[in-house]
Design a protein around this motif. Sequence first.
Motif, PDB file in Angstrom:
ATOM      1  N   PRO A 188     -38.067  39.555  37.618  1.00 48.37           N
ATOM      2  CA  PRO A 188     -38.144  39.245  36.180  1.00 48.37           C
ATOM      3  C   PRO A 188     -37.290  38.034  35.801  1.00 48.37           C
ATOM      4  O   PRO A 188     -37.714  37.210  34.970  1.00 48.37           O
ATOM      5  CB  PRO A 188     -37.619  40.521  35.508  1.00 48.37           C
ATOM      6  CG  PRO A 188     -37.860  41.599  36.501  1.00 48.37           C
ATOM      7  CD  PRO A 188     -37.652  40.966  37.845  1.00 48.37           C
ATOM      8  N   ALA A 189     -36.106  37.901  36.405  1.00 48.37           N
ATOM      9  CA  ALA A 189     -35.233  36.767  36.069  1.00 48.37           C
ATOM     10  C   ALA A 189     -35.867  35.443  36.464  1.00 48.37           C
ATOM     11  O   ALA A 189     -35.692  34.419  35.775  1.00 48.37           O
ATOM     12  CB  ALA A 189     -33.884  36.933  36.767  1.00 48.37           C
ATOM     13  N   ALA A 190     -36.624  35.438  37.560  1.00 50.69           N
ATOM     14  CA  ALA A 190     -37.234  34.193  38.038  1.00 50.69           C
ATOM     15  C   ALA A 190     -38.310  33.677  37.091  1.00 50.69           C
ATOM     16  O   ALA A 190     -38.626  32.479  37.092  1.00 50.69           O
ATOM     17  CB  ALA A 190     -37.821  34.407  39.430  1.00 50.69           C
ATOM     18  N   PHE A 191     -38.873  34.568  36.275  1.00 46.41           N
ATOM     19  CA  PHE A 191     -39.958  34.159  35.375  1.00 46.41           C
ATOM     20  C   PHE A 191     -39.580  34.360  33.901  1.00 46.41           C
ATOM     21  O   PHE A 191     -40.440  34.570  33.054  1.00 46.41           O
ATOM     22  CB  PHE A 191     -41.231  34.930  35.723  1.00 46.41           C
ATOM     23  CG  PHE A 191     -41.789  34.549  37.069  1.00 46.41           C
ATOM     24  CD1 PHE A 191     -42.591  33.429  37.207  1.00 46.41           C
ATOM     25  CD2 PHE A 191     -41.476  35.297  38.196  1.00 46.41           C
ATOM     26  CE1 PHE A 191     -43.087  33.058  38.441  1.00 46.41           C
ATOM     27  CE2 PHE A 191     -41.964  34.941  39.438  1.00 46.41           C
ATOM     28  CZ  PHE A 191     -42.774  33.810  39.567  1.00 46.41           C
ATOM     29  N   ALA A 192     -38.298  34.271  33.627  1.00 50.24           N
ATOM     30  CA  ALA A 192     -37.827  34.442  32.249  1.00 50.24           C
ATOM     31  C   ALA A 192     -38.346  33.343  31.330  1.00 50.24           C
ATOM     32  O   ALA A 192     -38.440  33.543  30.111  1.00 50.24           O
ATOM     33  CB  ALA A 192     -36.306  34.465  32.231  1.00 50.24           C
ATOM     34  N   ASP A 193     -38.703  32.175  31.885  1.00 48.93           N
ATOM     35  CA  ASP A 193     -39.160  31.040  31.068  1.00 48.93           C
ATOM     36  C   ASP A 193     -40.657  31.067  30.788  1.00 48.93           C
ATOM     37  O   ASP A 193     -41.178  30.150  30.135  1.00 48.93           O
ATOM     38  CB  ASP A 193     -38.813  29.716  31.764  1.00 48.93           C
ATOM     39  CG  ASP A 193     -37.312  29.496  31.863  1.00 48.93           C
ATOM     40  OD1 ASP A 193     -36.579  30.088  31.057  1.00 48.93           O
ATOM     41  OD2 ASP A 193     -36.881  28.744  32.753  1.00 48.93           O
ATOM     42  N   THR A 194     -41.342  32.074  31.255  1.00 47.42           N
ATOM     43  CA  THR A 194     -42.784  32.153  31.027  1.00 47.42           C
ATOM     44  C   THR A 194     -43.082  32.227  29.528  1.00 47.42           C
ATOM     45  O   THR A 194     -42.428  32.961  28.787  1.00 47.42           O
ATOM     46  CB  THR A 194     -43.367  33.391  31.732  1.00 47.42           C
ATOM     47  OG1 THR A 194     -43.053  33.305  33.126  1.00 47.42           O
ATOM     48  CG2 THR A 194     -44.865  33.456  31.563  1.00 47.42           C
ATOM     49  N   GLN A 195     -44.083  31.477  29.091  1.00 49.26           N
ATOM     50  CA  GLN A 195     -44.395  31.371  27.664  1.00 49.26           C
ATOM     51  C   GLN A 195     -45.518  32.303  27.204  1.00 49.26           C
ATOM     52  O   GLN A 195     -45.584  32.660  26.031  1.00 49.26           O
ATOM     53  CB  GLN A 195     -44.791  29.919  27.332  1.00 49.26           C
ATOM     54  CG  GLN A 195     -43.716  28.888  27.656  1.00 49.26           C
ATOM     55  CD  GLN A 195     -42.436  29.130  26.874  1.00 49.26           C
ATOM     56  OE1 GLN A 195     -42.467  29.361  25.658  1.00 49.26           O
ATOM     57  NE2 GLN A 195     -41.311  29.108  27.570  1.00 49.26           N
ATOM     58  N   ASP A 196     -46.393  32.680  28.100  1.00 50.85           N
ATOM     59  CA  ASP A 196     -47.573  33.468  27.741  1.00 50.85           C
ATOM     60  C   ASP A 196     -47.177  34.934  27.531  1.00 50.85           C
ATOM     61  O   ASP A 196     -46.883  35.660  28.487  1.00 50.85           O
ATOM     62  CB  ASP A 196     -48.607  33.340  28.866  1.00 50.85           C
ATOM     63  CG  ASP A 196     -49.943  33.959  28.509  1.00 50.85           C
ATOM     64  OD1 ASP A 196     -49.956  34.956  27.768  1.00 50.85           O
ATOM     65  OD2 ASP A 196     -50.977  33.449  28.985  1.00 50.85           O
ATOM     66  N   ALA A 197     -47.189  35.386  26.280  1.00 52.03           N
ATOM     67  CA  ALA A 197     -46.745  36.741  25.955  1.00 52.03           C
ATOM     68  C   ALA A 197     -47.647  37.794  26.592  1.00 52.03           C
ATOM     69  O   ALA A 197     -47.167  38.824  27.095  1.00 52.03           O
ATOM     70  CB  ALA A 197     -46.709  36.926  24.441  1.00 52.03           C
ATOM     71  N   ALA A 198     -48.953  37.566  26.584  1.00 47.26           N
ATOM     72  CA  ALA A 198     -49.883  38.534  27.173  1.00 47.26           C
ATOM     73  C   ALA A 198     -49.662  38.649  28.684  1.00 47.26           C
ATOM     74  O   ALA A 198     -49.697  39.747  29.255  1.00 47.26           O
ATOM     75  CB  ALA A 198     -51.324  38.128  26.879  1.00 47.26           C
ATOM     76  N   LEU A 199     -49.413  37.513  29.312  1.00 47.02           N
ATOM     77  CA  LEU A 199     -49.152  37.500  30.745  1.00 47.02           C
ATOM     78  C   LEU A 199     -47.862  38.249  31.069  1.00 47.02           C
ATOM     79  O   LEU A 199     -47.795  39.012  32.048  1.00 47.02           O
ATOM     80  CB  LEU A 199     -49.080  36.056  31.247  1.00 47.02           C
ATOM     81  CG  LEU A 199     -48.791  35.853  32.731  1.00 47.02           C
ATOM     82  CD1 LEU A 199     -49.882  36.483  33.590  1.00 47.02           C
ATOM     83  CD2 LEU A 199     -48.670  34.359  33.056  1.00 47.02           C
ATOM     84  N   LYS A 200     -46.839  38.048  30.244  1.00 45.06           N
ATOM     85  CA  LYS A 200     -45.566  38.749  30.461  1.00 45.06           C
ATOM     86  C   LYS A 200     -45.752  40.261  30.329  1.00 45.06           C
ATOM     87  O   LYS A 200     -45.132  41.042  31.069  1.00 45.06           O
ATOM     88  CB  LYS A 200     -44.519  38.246  29.464  1.00 45.06           C
ATOM     89  CG  LYS A 200     -44.093  36.810  29.708  1.00 45.06           C
ATOM     90  CD  LYS A 200     -43.132  36.298  28.662  1.00 45.06           C
ATOM     91  CE  LYS A 200     -41.713  36.753  28.910  1.00 45.06           C
ATOM     92  NZ  LYS A 200     -40.741  36.065  28.048  1.00 45.06           N
ATOM     93  N   ALA A 201     -46.613  40.681  29.416  1.00 46.39           N
ATOM     94  CA  ALA A 201     -46.883  42.112  29.249  1.00 46.39           C
ATOM     95  C   ALA A 201     -47.603  42.675  30.479  1.00 46.39           C
ATOM     96  O   ALA A 201     -47.294  43.779  30.942  1.00 46.39           O
ATOM     97  CB  ALA A 201     -47.719  42.340  27.992  1.00 46.39           C
ATOM     98  N   GLN A 202     -48.559  41.892  31.006  1.00 47.42           N
ATOM     99  CA  GLN A 202     -49.246  42.314  32.235  1.00 47.42           C
ATOM    100  C   GLN A 202     -48.249  42.441  33.387  1.00 47.42           C
ATOM    101  O   GLN A 202     -48.296  43.398  34.167  1.00 47.42           O
ATOM    102  CB  GLN A 202     -50.329  41.294  32.601  1.00 47.42           C
ATOM    103  CG  GLN A 202     -51.500  41.260  31.652  1.00 47.42           C
ATOM    104  CD  GLN A 202     -52.468  40.128  31.983  1.00 47.42           C
ATOM    105  OE1 GLN A 202     -52.459  39.586  33.089  1.00 47.42           O
ATOM    106  NE2 GLN A 202     -53.288  39.754  31.017  1.00 47.42           N
ATOM    107  N   PHE A 203     -47.345  41.458  33.490  1.00 50.77           N
ATOM    108  CA  PHE A 203     -46.348  41.475  34.556  1.00 50.77           C
ATOM    109  C   PHE A 203     -45.432  42.691  34.430  1.00 50.77           C
ATOM    110  O   PHE A 203     -45.116  43.355  35.431  1.00 50.77           O
ATOM    111  CB  PHE A 203     -45.523  40.189  34.535  1.00 50.77           C
ATOM    112  CG  PHE A 203     -44.262  40.268  35.336  1.00 50.77           C
ATOM    113  CD1 PHE A 203     -44.298  40.450  36.703  1.00 50.77           C
ATOM    114  CD2 PHE A 203     -43.018  40.189  34.716  1.00 50.77           C
ATOM    115  CE1 PHE A 203     -43.124  40.546  37.444  1.00 50.77           C
ATOM    116  CE2 PHE A 203     -41.851  40.281  35.438  1.00 50.77           C
ATOM    117  CZ  PHE A 203     -41.906  40.454  36.809  1.00 50.77           C
TER     118      PHE A 203
END
Length: 374
Positions: A188-203
Motif C-alpha cells: 500500500p505504501a508503494a502506491f500511496a500516490d495513485t490518483q484513481d479512487a476506483a482503482l484504489k478501492a479495487q486494490f
Amino acid sequence: MSWAMNAYAAKEDWKQQFAKVSDEYLDQVFLRYQPTQGTLAGYHQYDSQLEDYSRKSIDAEIAALKSFEKRIEAIRPDDAVADFVPRSDREIVLANIRSQLLTLETIRPWEKNADNYSSTCANGVFTLMERKFASPDERLRSLVARERQMPALLAAARVNLKNPPRVYTEIAIEQLPGIVSFFEHDVPAAFADTQDAALKAQFAQTNATVIAGLKSYLDWLKTDLLAKSNGDFRIGAETFSKKLQYDEMVDLPLDKLLEIGWADLRKNQAHFNEIAKELEPNKTPSAVLDELGENHPAPDHLLDAFRATFDGLVNFIRTHHIVTIPSDVRPIVEETPPFMRATTFASMDTPGPFEAHATEAYFNVTLPDPSMKP
C-alpha cells in the motif's frame, strides 16, 4: 560462385528459421508460463499475468516445451556455413527447454516446495513496485490483475504439494510472516500516490483477499503440511549432472568436479594458513579466522557498511586508474525482499535487458534476524 551463393542462402535460411522459432518459444512458452520474468526482463505486456501452477497449466507447459524442443532440434545448421553466435544461441535455447522439462517432470518443485507459491505472489507484486517503468496508476492496475489470480495460485498449492522435504516447508513457514507484512504495509505504501479512487478501492479489496489467503496458507502449512513433510530434498547424481549440463553447460563427471573442488579448497586453506602465520605467528590459523569473524558492523549499521564499501571500491578503482567507470549512478542498497530472506545473504537486482524506462539497480542485503542469538 553458385556454390558460394547456395551456401550463403543456406546460412541465411537457417538463421531466419532459428530466429523465428526462438522468438515464438520466448513468447509462447518461456514468458507465457513465467510472466513475472517478463516484467523483470522489461517486456511489460506480461505485467497483468501471474504464474499458473495448476496441474492443467503444468501439463500444457510440458507439452509446449516438448513441441519446441523437436522444432529447434530439426533446425540443423551446416557446420561449414553456420555462424558461431546463432549456433551457440541454438544450444542455449535447447538447454533452457531441457532444463525446464527436467524441473517440471523430474525435480517437480510444484509438488515439493511450498515457498514457490507464496513467494511467487510476493515476487509478482514486487516486480511492479520496485521500478517506476510506468505511472503508479498503470502499475497498480497490473498489480490488481495479478492479485486477482493469487487465490487460485494458493489453492493449487494445496492440491499439488505431496510429501515435500521438511526443510522446504519450514522455509515457507519462516518467510510467510514477512510476506504477509509486505502485503499489509509495503505494497500500500508503494502506491500511496495513485490518483484513481476506483482503482484504489479495487486494490484495497484484492490486497485484503491476498493477505487473508496468505494467512490461511500459513496456518495450513503449520497444522497440516508440515506433519506430512517427510520427503527427500536430494535430487540424485544423475539429475544433478543434467542440471549442470543444461544450466551451466558443464559436462564434466561429478567425481572430477568434486576432485577439482577439493583441490581448490586445499589450495586456499594452505594459502590462508601461510598468510595467517605471517600476520599472527603466535596464533593458530583457526584462532586468526575466529578473530577476523569478530570484525563486523552492528546489524543496524550493516546497510551503511555496504554503502561505504561501494564508495571505497569506486575511489580505489579511480585513484589507481584501473578502469573507467562509465556512470556515477550507484546501485541502491536496500534490505532483501521478504520472499528471499530465508535463502539469500545478498544479491544484485539490475534492470532487465529490454527495460526501456526504469534504470534503478538494487543491491539487496539480508539483515540479521533480531530474534537470533548473537
